[in-house]
Design a protein around this motif. Structure first.
Motif, mmCIF file in Angstrom:
data_model
loop_
_atom_site.group_PDB
_atom_site.id
_atom_site.type_symbol
_atom_site.label_atom_id
_atom_site.label_comp_id
_atom_site.label_asym_id
_atom_site.label_seq_id
_atom_site.Cartn_x
_atom_site.Cartn_y
_atom_site.Cartn_z
ATOM 1 N N GLY A 268 -8.904 3.004 -6.872
ATOM 2 C CA GLY A 268 -7.487 3.278 -6.613
ATOM 3 C C GLY A 268 -6.544 2.375 -7.398
ATOM 4 O O GLY A 268 -5.561 2.828 -7.979
ATOM 5 N N CYS B 59 -1.564 5.341 3.109
ATOM 6 C CA CYS B 59 -2.855 4.892 2.546
ATOM 7 C C CYS B 59 -3.875 4.704 3.668
ATOM 8 O O CYS B 59 -3.586 4.025 4.669
ATOM 9 N N CYS C 231 -8.321 8.437 -1.133
ATOM 10 C CA CYS C 231 -7.064 7.797 -1.565
ATOM 11 C C CYS C 231 -5.992 8.877 -1.702
ATOM 12 O O CYS C 231 -6.238 9.957 -2.237
ATOM 13 N N LYS C 232 -4.782 8.578 -1.201
ATOM 14 C CA LYS C 232 -3.682 9.564 -1.239
ATOM 15 C C LYS C 232 -3.351 9.986 -2.664
ATOM 16 O O LYS C 232 -3.104 11.158 -2.947
ATOM 17 N N VAL C 233 -3.327 8.985 -3.559
ATOM 18 C CA VAL C 233 -2.947 9.273 -4.948
ATOM 19 C C VAL C 233 -4.016 10.149 -5.610
ATOM 20 O O VAL C 233 -3.711 11.139 -6.290
ATOM 21 N N ASN D 167 -12.648 5.127 -0.393
ATOM 22 C CA ASN D 167 -11.622 6.143 -0.704
ATOM 23 C C ASN D 167 -12.036 7.001 -1.890
ATOM 24 O O ASN D 167 -11.234 7.719 -2.467
ATOM 25 N N HIS E 145 -6.307 2.791 3.860
ATOM 26 C CA HIS E 145 -6.662 1.373 4.087
ATOM 27 C C HIS E 145 -5.832 0.781 5.227
ATOM 28 O O HIS E 145 -6.335 -0.016 6.019
ATOM 29 N N CYS F 59 -6.847 -2.213 -4.053
ATOM 30 C CA CYS F 59 -5.560 -2.009 -3.370
ATOM 31 C C CYS F 59 -5.522 -2.755 -2.044
ATOM 32 O O CYS F 59 -4.490 -3.281 -1.629
ATOM 33 N N LEU G 188 0.856 -1.181 0.000
ATOM 34 C CA LEU G 188 0.000 0.000 0.000
ATOM 35 C C LEU G 188 0.892 1.232 0.000
ATOM 36 O O LEU G 188 1.997 1.205 0.559
ATOM 37 N N CYS G 189 0.426 2.341 -0.610
ATOM 38 C CA CYS G 189 1.208 3.583 -0.595
ATOM 39 C C CYS G 189 1.430 4.041 0.856
ATOM 40 O O CYS G 189 0.605 3.752 1.732
HETATM 41 S S1 SF4 Z 1 -3.570 4.136 -4.698
HETATM 42 FE FE1 SF4 Z 1 -4.766 4.996 -3.031
HETATM 43 S S2 SF4 Z 1 -5.938 3.285 -2.234
HETATM 44 FE FE2 SF4 Z 1 -4.298 2.421 -3.459
HETATM 45 S S3 SF4 Z 1 -2.641 2.022 -2.033
HETATM 46 FE FE3 SF4 Z 1 -2.279 4.057 -2.851
HETATM 47 S S4 SF4 Z 1 -3.291 5.465 -1.412
HETATM 48 FE FE4 SF4 Z 1 -4.052 3.406 -1.007
#
Ligand code: SF4
Length: 544
Positions: free
Chosen positions: A458, A357, A521-523, A454, A359, A384, A353-354
């Motif tokens: 993602g 994240c 979601c961070k991204v 999120n 999650h 994710c 996971l980022c």
């Molecule tokens: S893309 Fe978003 S949901 Fe997926 S691991 Fe990264 S932060 Fe988490």
């Protein structure tokens, strides 16, 4: 004619635009996602065609079918396992006499780079009795997609364009042609064809079967299928499909001679060309990326004097992606030496996971809530958060197919397990979780559903979800969950303990409870902030 540098997926998208589509529908899934992303960009710049993400592959297919019902052309795109979800619509649509071209672009993932199996979509085309085109290059992906619409309208059936990961995700120059105009709206001439009541369906199915002879003749005559016989050698013939031809070409110089060769790019596999090859040689090696689709058709069809070799007989590994080296070994050539640059091998980097994240923070709360529970079970889903199965989290125990977490949790709860928690993302919930939750609510299953909301898809690159955060809780309550058993928490690292208490209370409730862990979601958040900054900068530029 102009040139563009395109991914295989993008070549399909542009081929569809230039074939005059009115609309395209899809659900994101690697390796097919870039098809609709390209079309959305095209829509932003040119105002057409419609390019829309859908709840799942079935709803996407049905929207495309509706466009075609109106006499216009439509593309629908998905990954191979998505076709399992759309299969009901796809198989039945083969019977209805499509009059606006309908093309299904499906991207298979041999080697399972980002999938839970490596099924081969060519079986589906065969099962539905519809033509399939399989490109070996990005140029062919463009040309075949254009042609697929013509073939669809000519035979009145949907046509599949089958891609594989390596082609979808590699980029090269493609020569593109002018754009065809969209079809006008036109109603079906035969209204009964679209009403698949048994009496009509029997007629329609007979009609589909009657067209098979013409479809086979089209395949035999198609320039995508080529047979080259070597008049001096009869010991070996080779059949390639799709990108396997590239791997064969890469090795032919080292082989030192050119075996008789049938390349198949259009299906059904061309019967006369197959017979022409087999009549000329004693052994046939079949090279195809995916499952032994052509090889299996050949076995038993020809006299035992002709040896058929491929994945089923062991010359090619039974699973995994094809590669130039695998083809090399099948041709009995020695492997070329491998060059390892200084500094390699690199350390192994398992997927994670980022950083930050949400999650992960939801999983920490869940693990705290379940601490001390000896018999707990956590079913999960595809997104994710599936990475929560790996170290260091090890928070979930299953991932089978889209939406399965909820139905499996209900079944496990009814089998006597407690506590049972199903973990699913908001997009997967909209894709295939809604009906399972309706079942669980009707049964008041003694389970807890944890939705990781999120606000995006993602895993495939942060595409928009169809069910916005503002409507999620309302939908859950509308499906039959008691309003007081549907709570929202914020999976922030400083709130792990508080969230664990909320989850404990939900799990202690006798019956169905839902906890929504809501944080962007961070991204997706970074992307949104960047877009907002760019828009603001552009606004300032205009103002000044
Ligand atoms: S893309 Fe978003 S949901 Fe997926 S691991 Fe990264 S932060 Fe988490």
């Amino acid at each position: 004619m102009t040139r563009k540098i395109l991914l295989g997926d993008e070549a399909v998208a542009l081929g569809a635009v230039h074939a005059g589509i009115t609309a395209a529908y899809a659900y994101p899934g690697t390796p097919s996602t870039e098809i609709l992303e390209y079309l959305q960009l095209h829509h932003e710049r040119h105002g057409a065609p419609i390019a829309s993400w859908c709840s799942n592959e079935k709803t996407a297919y049905e929207a495309a079918l509706g466009t075609c019902f109106a006499g216009r052309r439509a593309l629908v795109a998905m990954k191979h396992v998505g076709l399992n979800v759309a299969a009901d619509a796809f198989i039945n649509s083969a019977l209805v006499e499509t009059h606006g071209g309908l093309v299904l672009a499906v991207a298979d993932d041999p080697g399972m780079h980002s999938s839970q199996n490596e099924q081969d979509s060519r079986w589906y085309a065969d099962f539905a009795r519809v033509p399939c085109l399989e490109p070996s290059t990005q140029q062919e992906a463009y040309e075949m997609t254009r042609e697929a619409f013509e073939v669809s309208e000519r035979f009145g059936v949907p046509v599949m364009v089958r891609l594989v990961t390596r082609l979808s995700h590699s980029r090269t120059t493609v020569e593109v042609r002018e754009q065809r105009a969209q079809n006008p709206i036109a109603r079906a001439k035969n209204r009964n064809a679209w009403v698949l009541l048994p009496a009509n369906a029997r007629v329609q199915y007979r009609g589909l079967l009657a067209r098979q002879k013409n479809i086979a003749a089209w395949s035999d005559a198609s320039p995508w299928n080529t047979l080259t016989l070597n008049p001096h050698r009869t010991d070996l013939g080779i059949i390639t499909t799709g990108i396997a031809r590239n791997y064969l070409r890469e090795n032919l110089d080292d082989l030192g001679w050119a075996p008789s060769h049938l390349h198949i790019g259009a299906y059904p596999a061309p019967p006369h060309l197959l017979r022409g090859l087999v009549a000329h040689v004693q052994r046939v090696l079949v090279l195809e990326d995916g499952q032994p689709f052509v090889e299996r058709q050949l076995r038993g069809l020809f006299p035992p004097s002709v040896q058929v070799m491929g994945r089923m007989s062991g010359e090619v590994p039974e699973t995994g992606e094809l590669s130039p080296d695998i083809v090399r070994l099948a041709l009995k050539l020695r492997l070329r030496p491998t060059v390892i640059p200084d500094g390699l091998p690199l350390p192994n980097r398992p997927p994670q996971l980022c950083q930050g994240c949400p999650h992960a923070h939801a999983f920490h709360a869940l693990q705290e809530a379940l601490a001390g529970e000896k018999d707990s079970m956590v079913t999960s889903d595809i997104g994710c958060y599936t990475l929560g199965a790996l170290d260091p989290l090890k928070a979930i125990e299953s991932c089978v197919c889209m939406g399965a977490s909820i139905g499996m949790a209900r079944g496990a709860a009814e089998a006597g397990v407690h506590p049972v928690v199903a973990v699913i993302g908001d997009s997967t919930f909209a894709h295939s979780g809604l009906t399972a939750l309706a079942d669980a609510a009707t049964a008041d299953a003694n389970m807890t559903l944890l939705i990781l909301d999120n606000d995006t898809v993602g895993m495939t690159g942060a595409q928009d979800t169809v069910l916005p955060q503002s409507r999620l809780a309302d939908v859950i309550v509308a499906l039959g969950v008691a309003p007081e058993q549907c709570v929202v928490v914020d999976p922030h690292p400083r709130k792990v303990k508080a969230n664990a208490e909320v989850l404990k209370a939900a799990i202690a409730h006798k019956g169905l409870s839902v906890v929504i862990a809501r944080r962007e979601c961070k991204v997706a958040a970074k992307r949104r902030q960047r877009a907002a900054a760019l828009a603001a900068a552009a606004g300032e530029g205009v103002a000044s």
